[in-house]
Design a protein around this motif. Structure first.
Motif, PDB file in Angstrom:
ATOM      1  N   ALA A 410       0.820  -1.208   0.000  1.00 18.12           N
ATOM      2  CA  ALA A 410       0.000   0.000   0.000  1.00 18.12           C
ATOM      3  C   ALA A 410       0.851   1.254   0.000  1.00 18.12           C
ATOM      4  O   ALA A 410       0.506   2.260  -0.633  1.00 18.12           O
ATOM      5  N   ASP A 411       1.991   1.202   0.711  1.00 14.99           N
ATOM      6  CA  ASP A 411       2.877   2.357   0.774  1.00 14.99           C
ATOM      7  C   ASP A 411       3.947   2.341  -0.322  1.00 14.99           C
ATOM      8  O   ASP A 411       4.855   3.163  -0.308  1.00 14.99           O
ATOM      9  N   LYS A 412       3.817   1.377  -1.236  1.00 13.97           N
ATOM     10  CA  LYS A 412       4.712   1.288  -2.402  1.00 13.97           C
ATOM     11  C   LYS A 412       6.179   1.195  -1.993  1.00 13.97           C
ATOM     12  O   LYS A 412       7.057   1.786  -2.625  1.00 13.97           O
ATOM     13  N   GLU A 413       6.429   0.426  -0.944  1.00 12.34           N
ATOM     14  CA  GLU A 413       7.815   0.232  -0.485  1.00 12.34           C
ATOM     15  C   GLU A 413       8.425  -0.990  -1.195  1.00 12.34           C
ATOM     16  O   GLU A 413       8.803  -1.983  -0.566  1.00 12.34           O
ATOM     17  N   ASN A 544       9.589 -12.589 -10.392  1.00 12.11           N
ATOM     18  CA  ASN A 544       8.615 -13.604 -10.751  1.00 12.11           C
ATOM     19  C   ASN A 544       7.519 -12.999 -11.634  1.00 12.11           C
ATOM     20  O   ASN A 544       6.733 -12.160 -11.161  1.00 12.11           O
ATOM     21  N   PRO A 545       7.431 -13.393 -12.907  1.00  7.86           N
ATOM     22  CA  PRO A 545       6.422 -12.793 -13.793  1.00  7.86           C
ATOM     23  C   PRO A 545       4.988 -13.170 -13.433  1.00  7.86           C
ATOM     24  O   PRO A 545       4.034 -12.561 -13.953  1.00  7.86           O
ATOM     25  N   ALA A 546       4.818 -14.157 -12.537  1.00 10.67           N
ATOM     26  CA  ALA A 546       3.467 -14.550 -12.135  1.00 10.67           C
ATOM     27  C   ALA A 546       2.882 -13.638 -11.073  1.00 10.67           C
ATOM     28  O   ALA A 546       1.705 -13.750 -10.739  1.00 10.67           O
ATOM     29  N   LEU A 547       3.681 -12.701 -10.549  1.00 12.47           N
ATOM     30  CA  LEU A 547       3.221 -11.826  -9.476  1.00 12.47           C
ATOM     31  C   LEU A 547       2.799 -10.468 -10.016  1.00 12.47           C
ATOM     32  O   LEU A 547       3.210 -10.049 -11.104  1.00 12.47           O
ATOM     33  N   ASP A 548       2.013  -9.771  -9.214  1.00 17.39           N
ATOM     34  CA  ASP A 548       1.419  -8.500  -9.626  1.00 17.39           C
ATOM     35  C   ASP A 548       2.313  -7.340  -9.194  1.00 17.39           C
ATOM     36  O   ASP A 548       2.115  -6.731  -8.149  1.00 17.39           O
ATOM     37  N   TYR A 549       3.312  -7.044 -10.001  1.00 18.07           N
ATOM     38  CA  TYR A 549       4.168  -5.888  -9.762  1.00 18.07           C
ATOM     39  C   TYR A 549       3.550  -4.656 -10.406  1.00 18.07           C
ATOM     40  O   TYR A 549       2.830  -4.759 -11.416  1.00 18.07           O
TER      41      TYR A 549
END
Length: 776
Positions: A410-413, A544-549
């Protein structure tokens, strides 16, 4: 406040109640300890502590406590047998009747090891005394054994409750002694494990006492030998009294290849050797050795945070160290102090000190995590304020691991990274995990070995690395030995593969999982190179390309990969290329694809085997704190003789292997997920029978049936627990192992390909997996 602590002057507070102290400090009485001064770590001593009652005396049922830190492994007082070790007496000057008992969890941490004394008949007036004799020897006792590690201010912390309200207050002046190292019994030398031709490096040498403390009582000269010319290498080195280390600077090597440096006595016998050093021209990523997990006295460890970093840099010779105090003990004042210390000690190119803490949530809430920040002035998100009286920043608490990860997102850390860890509490990565932050599993520390942690991650399809650290509590980050406590292992190390020694490179390495873990100790710095080659092009990802970056990870076309890489390979096969230059002879190399052990490589064959039998025990009781497995036992050979025997991974000098006759051995040993054992050389290599008796395993095996493969005796329960017997060459010269293997790739899941190296000295290493997948 009650039992209020201002550790190191940095405001780490701890109390047993929120009631204000009812008695003025100068009215509490006082305590005097004799003798005082300097005492050798692990030595047997006698101390007399006299408490003189203050203004209020001690009422009927009043009590006092003498407390020691959680980390201390000082031997436990006993009150029943005057002839036995640790006999302790407690006497009131006015003959009041006293009740005494010892409770290792009898007070608020970190002062939880507690001698409790209660007035059960009578009372005491101002000026009356209670005399405690730790290690009373008049009846034949050996005394009390001091803790086995050094401490500038070892405190006998006295708390009193004179009015019998269970409201204990600490005396304003506490009895203290200084615990110092003994004479050296072993020697260690450290060089980098990889450098380029002509690049300068240092050789660092130290002596260690019986308990692993760097010693300033060294007085020895050694001849220095090398397998190839080293520019600037002296013919001899001398370690002098008063110095903890000898450092030879400005060394370099021309040309490529392996460099072995060893040290001989006057007779020409080898005494010790440095870790292997490989000189390589195309060394884009250099190996740096780190211990990013330990604590100081401001939380539950030993010594100040400043001393923590000084030890790691100057006595353990690691390239980076991380302070990971329990969050529920880190006050705002100490967090600020630690931040400033990390900035002060951080010196790019020489020594790194990333800011961090241990998120110490209960296991049911996610379990321990090690948190790391690349910059200063960051928010600490605690699991609770359990031992912090100032509640003004509770709004930043994250009580579950899931809340912690959500808050970071949430804090984009996105620059924060963390490891899952197993200590007292263990990380439940099946309950909570976020691969955008949680990059690795810490599978070894001084608490033991926890391969099940990476297995949990693999079961869940996570793509994580493998690390090891010390989680040291004894003030020895980077060189942490278990001493005489129930910590069952030497603290681990991680080799980070980086272009240079900077925080930016360190955090980039952690995110890319480009590292391998070892169980530390003298044999814990080896050279491991693991790569995969593909016979069709694939796409390499560092995240990991499967994650929501926020920004999708970028992919690169590739036909090869190194440890930590994630590769999408729609078709084609893979070959694993492994090169190892070990720090001790190699016992075996295991190749894994995920949980599956697909092959074991040994550098010797059945024809090389001789009369050396290895007995190896391993395992843990369960995942929680009390995981110790006791392996005390005996071995007997029938119709044969034992020529000699040598133990490995017997870390506590009080737990030894003994040869009691020409046919028998006995020992004391425990494991906490790690392993130990012994080698024995028999007169007739293939004759007779070996019988083993331990609390868990009882077995008998004809020696003619013991060969290259393991004879397994499996008593696994909640976790693996087993004993195995196999045969080794009489002398094993194999420190270098290189091989290539085709890997059969599965289409239905990730292929997490990694190796586990086991050296004969009992050291293990694991590489971070290469993840090869048919589907992203």
């Amino acid at each position: 406040m009650l039992d209020q602590l201002e550790e190191g002057g940095q405001g780490a507070q701890n109390s047993s109640s929120t009631i204000e102290a009812p008695i003025a400090p100068d009215e509490l009485g006082h305590a005097v300890l004799t003798p005082s001064g300097d005492f050798e770590a692990g030595s047997w001593q006698t101390f007399q502590l006299v408490y003189t009652c203050g203004k209020y005396g001690m009422d009927d049922s009043a009590s006092m406590r003498v407390c020691f830190r959680f980390a201390s492994d000082q031997s436990r007082p006993q009150f029943d047998d005057p002839k036995w070790r640790n006999y302790t007496t407690v006497v009131a000057s006015n003959n009041a009747v006293l009740e005494t008992r010892y409770d290792p969890k009898g007070n608020v941490r970190p002062w939880d090891r507690c001698l409790y004394i209660k007035v059960v008949k009578g009372f005491m007036q101002e000026g009356d005394t209670i005399t405690i004799t730790f290690g009373e020897t008049s009846g034949g006792s050996q005394g009390v054994r001091l803790q086995t590690f050094c401490e500038e201010t070892f405190e006998f912390r006295v708390l009193v409750d004179p009015i019998a309200t269970a409201n204990y207050q600490a005396l304003p002046d506490q009895p203290k002694i200084r615990i110092v190292p003994g004479k050296p019994t072993t020697w260690a030398a450290v060089v980098p494990t990889g450098r380029t031709p002509g690049e300068t490096f240092e050789l660092k040498i130290k002596g260690e006492d019986l308990w692993g403390n760097p010693s300033d009582q060294c007085d020895a000269t050694f001849k220095v030998k090398s397998s190839r010319p080293v520019n600037g290498l002296p013919e001899t080195v001398t370690l002098k009294p008063g110095a903890f280390a000898e450092i030879v600077e400005g060394l370099s090597v021309d040309g490529e290849g392996l460099v072995d440096i060893w040290f001989e006595d006057d007779s020409g016998a080898e005494v010790f050797r440095a870790n292997p050093l490989v000189i390589q021209s195309d060394l884009e990523l250099k190996p740096y050795w780190v211990d990013l997990h330990g604590q100081s006295e401001e939380t539950i460890g030993t010594g100040t945070a400043r001393a923590f970093f000084e030890f790691a840099r100057d006595k353990a010779f690691v390239d980076a160290a991380g302070h990971q105090g329990n969050d529920f003990q880190i006050t705002k004042g100490f967090w600020s102090h630690l931040d400033n210390l990390c900035e002060e000690f951080d010196e790019p190119g020489k020594f790194l000190t990333p800011l961090g803490y241990e998120w110490s949530g209960n296991t049911a809430l996610g379990g321990d995590r090690n948190m790391f920040y690349p910059s200063k002035d960051r928010v600490i998100r605690r699991s609770s304020h359990a031992l912090i009286e100032d509640k003004s920043d509770m709004s930043t608490d994250c009580n579950t691991a899931g809340e912690l990860f959500d808050a970071l997102a949430a804090d984009k850390e996105w620059d924060v990274v963390n490891y899952a860890h197993c200590g007292g509490r263990y990380a439940d990565v099946k309950l909570a995990h976020d691969g955008r932050f949680e990059k690795s599993m810490e599978i070894h520390s001084s608490w033991g070995t926890f391969e099940w942690l990476v297995e949990d991650a693999l079961d869940m399809g996570y793509r994580t690395g493998i690390v090891a650290n010390s989680d040291g509590h004894k003030g020895r980050p980077g060189a942490s030995y278990p001493g005489a406590s129930l910590f069952g292992a030497v603290g681990g190390l991680t080799c980070m593969l980086m272009p240079d020694l900077t925080r930016e490179s360190l955090f980039d390495c952690i995110r890319k999982r480009r590292h391998y873990a070892t169980t530390g100790g003298h044999g814990g710095r080896m050279v491991i190179d693991v790569k995969a080659q593909f016979d069709a092009p694939g796409t390499l990802y560092h995240d990991n390309p499967a994650l929501d970056y926020p920004t999708p990870p970028e992919g690169f076309e590739t036909r090869d990969a190194m440890m930590g890489d994630i590769v999408h390979l729609p078709e084609g096969g893979a070959q694993l290329n492994v090169d190892i230059q070990a720090a001790a002879p190699v016992e075996r190399v295991d190749i894994f694809n995920g949980r599956d052990l697909i092959e074991t490589i040994r550098p010797y064959t059945q024809e090389d085997l001789g009369g050396r039998i290895r007995v190896h025990w391993e395992g843990a009781e369960y995942r929680g704190r009390f995981r110790q497995v006791i392996w005390d036992g005996t071995a007997h050979v029938q119709d044969n003789e034992i020529v000699r025997a040598e133990a490995f991974n017997f870390f506590n000098p009080e737990k030894v292997l003994e040869q009691t006759s020409s046919t028998a051995l006995k020992w004391m040993s425990l494991t906490t997920g790690n392993f130990g054992g012994f080698d024995m050389w028999v007169k007739d290599a293939w004759g007779g029978t070996l019988k083993i008796e331990t609390p868990l395993v009882q077995c008998g095996v004809p020696l003619e049936e013991i060969g290259l493969e393991d004879e397994m005796f499996d008593k696994s329960g909640l976790l693996p627990r087993f004993l195995k017997i196999f045969r080794l060459p009489d002398e094993n010269p194999h420190r270098k192992v290189s091989f290539q293997r085709k890997i059969d790739l599965r289409d239905d899941r990730d292929n997490a390909i990694y190796i586990r190296l086991t050296q004969e000295d009992g050291t293990r290493a694991w590489t971070s997996p290469i993840y090869v997948c048919r589907k992203v």
